[in-house]
Design an enzyme around this catalytic site. Sequence first.
Site, PDB file in Angstrom:
ATOM      1  N   VAL A 105       4.546   6.096   4.045  1.00 21.75           N
ATOM      2  CA  VAL A 105       4.081   4.750   4.431  1.00 21.75           C
ATOM      3  C   VAL A 105       4.310   3.770   3.278  1.00 21.75           C
ATOM      4  O   VAL A 105       4.802   2.644   3.464  1.00 21.75           O
ATOM      5  CB  VAL A 105       2.589   4.774   4.851  1.00 21.75           C
ATOM      6  CG1 VAL A 105       2.100   3.368   5.165  1.00 21.75           C
ATOM      7  CG2 VAL A 105       2.379   5.694   6.056  1.00 21.75           C
ATOM      8  N   CYS A 106       3.980   4.221   2.068  1.00 26.67           N
ATOM      9  CA  CYS A 106       4.173   3.361   0.883  1.00 26.67           C
ATOM     10  C   CYS A 106       5.641   2.990   0.720  1.00 26.67           C
ATOM     11  O   CYS A 106       5.978   1.867   0.338  1.00 26.67           O
ATOM     12  CB  CYS A 106       3.694   4.079  -0.374  1.00 26.67           C
ATOM     13  SG  CYS A 106       1.973   4.592  -0.303  1.00 26.67           S
ATOM     14  N   THR A 107       6.535   3.921   1.007  1.00 24.13           N
ATOM     15  CA  THR A 107       7.971   3.658   0.895  1.00 24.13           C
ATOM     16  C   THR A 107       8.359   2.499   1.806  1.00 24.13           C
ATOM     17  O   THR A 107       9.088   1.587   1.408  1.00 24.13           O
ATOM     18  CB  THR A 107       8.765   4.932   1.260  1.00 24.13           C
ATOM     19  OG1 THR A 107       8.392   5.959   0.335  1.00 24.13           O
ATOM     20  CG2 THR A 107      10.265   4.712   1.213  1.00 24.13           C
TER      21      THR A 107
END
Length: 212
Positions: free
Chosen positions: A44-46
């Site tokens: 998700v952070c990516t």
Amino acid sequence: MSLRLGDIAPNFQASTTEGNIDLYEYLGDGWGVLFSHPADYTPVCTTELGRTALLKEEFAKRNVKVLAVSVDPLEKHEGWKNDINETQQCSVDFPLIADENKTVAGLYDMIHPNASETFTVRSLFIIGPDKKLKLSITYPASTGRNFNEVLRVIDSLQLTAKYSVATPANWQHGEDVIVVPAVSTEDAIKKFEKGVNVIKPYLRYTPQPNID
Ligand code: BEZ
């Protein structure tokens, strides 16, 4: 103690993928978005960092500088940045803060122990040119943020800082805005040349004043 709207955003010095920075110097007279994510090399952070990089011109147009923070070390950020660029077809060139000693996380209350003892949650702060906090949101690790919404809020913040208006639910740049309650209808008619639509004495609309 947690930070509240209107509080001064704490300054800090940090090691980042763009070199050592001092927050206040980095922001200068402009606006800032400081956002945390739980950890490097997570899916998700990516996507969040990729989306932010792809919106670079939108942030620049609004005179906003962005900074991301997590408690991972610089070398890890550097490797992950390559993955973000590759998978999200972008070029991350905003600072990723390596907050290994949790200085920034502590100042901005980004670790919520009942969610995770060690990782930062998805906090996001908008900082005004006066270095005061204009907005804060907190999302859990499982939910990626909507960066178009962040831009929408910045549009509202920048507009309402200059004019005696507020923006209604779901407002988008270009749509009518609301005259603030502190301005009488009589004064609003004088102030807003494009006209005032009075629905109720407390609900008055006017076309967005800062566009042609
Ligand atoms: C993610 O960024 O994909 C993520 C991080 C921590 C927990 C769940 C998802």
